[in-house]
Design a protein around this motif. Structure first.
Motif, PDB file in Angstrom:
ATOM      1  N   ASN A 217       3.917 -57.620 -31.927  1.00 27.61           N
ATOM      2  CA  ASN A 217       3.459 -58.787 -32.688  1.00 27.61           C
ATOM      3  C   ASN A 217       4.571 -59.817 -32.800  1.00 27.61           C
ATOM      4  O   ASN A 217       4.345 -61.014 -32.641  1.00 27.61           O
TER       5      ASN A 217
ATOM      6  N   GLU B 126       4.632 -63.694 -32.099  1.00 29.06           N
ATOM      7  CA  GLU B 126       4.614 -64.602 -33.248  1.00 29.06           C
ATOM      8  C   GLU B 126       5.938 -65.288 -33.513  1.00 29.06           C
ATOM      9  O   GLU B 126       6.119 -65.872 -34.573  1.00 29.06           O
TER      10      GLU B 126
ATOM     11  N   LYS C 192       6.033 -68.761 -35.170  1.00 34.01           N
ATOM     12  CA  LYS C 192       5.311 -69.107 -36.405  1.00 34.01           C
ATOM     13  C   LYS C 192       6.267 -69.449 -37.539  1.00 34.01           C
ATOM     14  O   LYS C 192       7.323 -68.809 -37.656  1.00 34.01           O
TER      15      LYS C 192
END
Ligand SMILES: CCCCCCCC/C=C\CCCCCCC/C=C/C(=O)SCCNC(=O)CCNC(=O)[C@H](O)C(C)(C)COP(=O)(O)OP(=O)(O)OC[C@H]1O[C@@H](n2cnc3c(N)ncnc32)[C@H](O)[C@@H]1OP(=O)(O)O
Ligand SMILES: Cc1cc2nc3c(=O)[nH]c(=O)nc-3n(C[C@H](O)[C@H](O)[C@H](O)COP(=O)(O)OP(=O)(O)OC[C@H]3O[C@@H](n4cnc5c(N)ncnc54)[C@H](O)[C@@H]3O)c2cc1C
Length: 662
Positions: A465, A469, A472
């Motif tokens: 993940n 990510e 972000k």
């Protein structure tokens, strides 16, 4: 618990301020109202035994007397356990009452904690049937003898030898060098008559690695060492004085073939060696104990926090405002900063332990069906959580001790001994760095799998993940912080991997590259542990069944843990996550707000650990807060206070003073 009426007025006021139901917290912490009742009932039964009370504090006894008193009490305690089991047809509930009785470490710790579990975990059904009933009923007393003078961490390097003799169908145990002597096993010194000995197996001159063997080392009647056995105690340590750690060496000592624990590998009568499905299953007891140590860390943090928070509510020193009376030291924000993290960490370790216990139980079930896929994850997770929780718990206990000022240095505070015992867990059952490097091996493999887009085990799936990510923006929420720690771990795992690759590109082989990257690898493992601790503990409070009043406080504690570690590791977060300087300033303010919010509930929160005065065993931490009275009462027990003039005055001081006049 004592009644409120006799309590120090500050503590009475503190308890009146509490915004949640302490009994609800106790029941939640220990599992249920029924569990609390049963535990207290058992603790009452133990404390009702007059012979278990000490006439004078242990510190005034000699090393030998302390041990003998420890054995005396351990045997009485064992009777209480046996009687409970006979009456209720089940084992007593999990409890910490041994602390109230033995104070330090029981000489039976290794019997119960490792000898019996190793027979249960490594023995065949026949071997279990032979030894378990005797061990569980204490007809035989044992320990786990693995570590040697020369080797503790690297167990493949152990030097104790078990040579199979097919003619007699026996193993011959030998310790050929000084460094091969077993050194450390608890209870070995003078208590046990049996042990699990971990030794290198040789058949027809060929080595087959290390395996566990049961050896009887003392005569059951006379307790004298059997011929061919050299055994003794290793002497005083930082703590563990009553654990009776010992040394052991064998000289052509023969044991029957059936004494090799053969659930995994086997040696047949003719000397044929049959490999187990996975040789690392031989290390199984250590994995179980590492899980248990995470639970122990929760207990030690709770014990130290209870003592230091109650003392800080009773202790007044200096003024916050000149116009007001001297403040409770608990009102200083610096004191709250020292103590509340210990309260919060105890809950975090407890939740991590419960989570690990589930993982352990699942993997054991799978192993019983010959499924090993999740064993590496269990091993890696148990290693790093044991390593990080024990080091942190040791530091927290020491911080609690320092937070009690001079009185924290008194043995009667019980904080020095608690530190000695807690910090030992950083070393035993696998030294911290060594275990973190085991986890790092797993993380490197996981990272390589992530790069190939493979599915990862749940505890490391965040690596995938984080890979997706990484762009972000940071979120200043508990969930955002959990993600932030995952990003740090991701960043450190990636950096350590790339460092290894860099050295390999420079021509180093993998092992040298690994060693050169090992500081980074250890830090990657620590970051991975922190990410797990944050995620597991936050999820636990969010899914808890607590009432709104209690839930609010538990969330504050969990947030305190998250925020504390964000601020402690802000450099890492700035390096590896999208946190900004402004986010950190907001979190710093949030952390201070959390300290202030938790402050009114501080005493209620430590009451919620439900640790009796006898378990706390502390002049500073008792429920009624009679701190100064207890300090004086305990001081008066000193043997030096049993006489007005000590003989050293006439023997040494007076002659010196008189000589000085000449
Ligand atoms: C449900 C839970 C219930 C809990 C109940 C609680 C009960 C107990 C609770 C409280 C306490 C009571 C007792 C307290 C006792 C205190 C007294 C202390 C006792 C002791 O200290 S006993 C001695 C302990 N000694 C050690 O811990 C030694 C540490 N060293 C090692 O473990 C190993 O040497 C090693 C792991 C560091 C390295 O081993 P080795 O060289 O053989 O392996 P490597 O080459 O490094 O790795 C190869 C490969 O194997 C995998 N591996 C290693 N270990 C394990 C394992 N245990 N399980 C599974 N797999 C393992 C490793 O990951 C490698 O895999 P890869 O090749 O990378 O795939
Ligand atoms: C209180 C207590 C009770 C114990 N009880 C028992 C018991 O009942 N039974 C039993 O068998 N044992 C017992 N032990 C022994 C314990 O398990 C070992 O001490 C422990 O596993 C550490 O091993 P070591 O002492 O060999 O440390 P070492 O491995 O010698 O550690 C010394 C230093 O070397 C470093 N080091 C070692 N290997 C590596 C590596 N590969 N990479 C990087 N650094 C490395 C370590 O990080 C550490 O800094 C006990 C120990 C204590 C303190």
């Amino acid at each position: 618990m004592s009644t409120e009426t006799k309590c120090n007025p500050d503590l009475v006021r503190e308890r009146a301020k509490c915004t949640f139901d302490v009994n609800e917290l106790i029941n939640l912490f220990y599992g249920s109202e029924k569990a609390t009742k049963e535990r207290r009932h058992f603790e009452d039964a133990v404390l009702a035994v007059k012979e278990l009370k000490d006439a004078i504090p242990e510190e005034y006894l000699s090393h030998k007397e302390r041990y003998e008193n420890g054995v005396r009490k351990a045997t009485i305690l064992r009777d209480v356990y046996r009687d409970y089991k006979a009456k209720h047809n089940r084992d007593p509930p999990p409890n910490q009452i041994t602390k109230a009785v033995i104070k330090d470490i029981s000489p039976f710790l290794l019997h119960n904690g490792m000898f019996v579990p190793t027979i249960a975990g490594q023995g065949t059904p026949e071997q279990q049937a032979e030894w378990l009933p005797k061990a569980e009923s204490m007809q035989i007393i044992g320990t786990y003898a693995q570590t040697e003078l020369g080797h503790g961490s690297f167990i493949r390097g152990l030097e104790t030898i078990a040579t199979y003799d097919p003619k007699t169908e026996e193993f011959v145990l030998n310790n050929p060098t000084l460094t091969s002597f077993k050194w450390w096993p608890g209870g070995l010194g003078s208590t046990v008559n049996h042990c699990v000995v971990v030794a290198q197996l040789y058949i027809n001159g060929k080595s087959h690695g290390i395996h566990p063997f049961i050896a009887q080392i003392r005569d059951l009647d006379t307790h004298k060492p059997l011929p061919g056995v050299k055994v003794g105690e290793i002497g005083p340590k930082m703590g563990f004085q009553t654990a009776n750690n010992g040394f052991l060496g064998f000289d052509n000592f023969r044991i029957p073939r059936k004494n090799m624990l053969m659930k995994n590998a086997q040696v047949l009568k003719d000397g044929t060696f049959v490999k187990g499905i996975n040789e690392k299953l031989t290390y199984g007891t250590m994995v179980m104990v590492r899980v248990g140590i995470v639970g122990d860390c929760s207990f030690y943090a709770a014990l130290a926090a209870t003592i230091a928070v109650r003392y800080s509510a009773v202790r007044h020193q200096s003024h916050i405002k000149a116009s007001e009376p001297e403040a409770q030291i608990l009102d200083y924000l610096t004191q709250q900063h020292k103590l509340f993290i210990a309260v919060a960490s105890s809950h975090v370790y407890r939740n991590a332990y419960l989570w690990m216990e589930k993982m352990y139980t699942n993997v054991m079930k799978e192993l019983s069906q010959d499924k090993q896929d999740n064993l590496p994850e269990l091993h890696a997770t148990a290693c790093c959580l044991k390593a990080v929780c024990s080091r942190d718990a040791g530091s927290l206990v020491e911080e609690c001790r320092l937070a009690c000022g001079g009185h924290g240095y008194m043995a009667s505070s019980n904080l020095p001994l608690t530190y000695g015992v807690t910090i030992a867990a950083v070393t035993y059952e696998g030294e911290r760095t060594v275990l973190l490097l085991q986890t790092a091996r797993y993380l490197m493999k996981a990272w390589m799998a992530a790069l190939k887009g493979k599915v990862l085990s749940p505890s490391v799936s965040y690596l995938l993940n984080s890979l997706k990510e990484s762009k972000k923006p940071w979120q200043n929420t508990p969930e955002g912080i959990v993600k932030g720690f995952q990003h740090v771990s991701f960043g450190k795992v990636k950096a350590a991997y790339e460092t290894i690759q860099k050295y390999m590109k420079q021509g180093k082989d993998y092992e040298d590259a690994w060693n050169l990257a090992s500081v980074q690898l250890v830090k990657a493992s620590e970051a991975h542990s922190r990410a797990i601790l944050c995620e597991v503990s936050w999820e636990a409070v969010c899914s808890s069944s607590a009432s709104p009043n209690l839930s609010r406080v538990l969330q504050q504690l969990a947030q305190l843990y998250l925020t504390y570690w964000t601020l402690e590791t802000s450099g890492d977060l700035l390096l590896y996550s999208n946190i900004t300087k402004d986010d950190l300033i907001i979190l710093r303010d949030k952390y201070e707000e959390l300290l202030v919010a938790i402050r009114p509930n501080a005493v209620g929160l430590v009451d919620g650990f439900d640790l009796r005065d006898e378990i706390l065993n502390s002049t500073l931490g008792s429920y009624d807060g009679r701190v100064y009275e207890r300090l004086m009462e305990e001081a008066l027990k000193s043997p030096l206070n049993q006489e007005t003039v000590n003989s050293s005055f006439h023997k040494y001081l007076k002659p010196m003073m008189e000589k000085a006049k000449l």
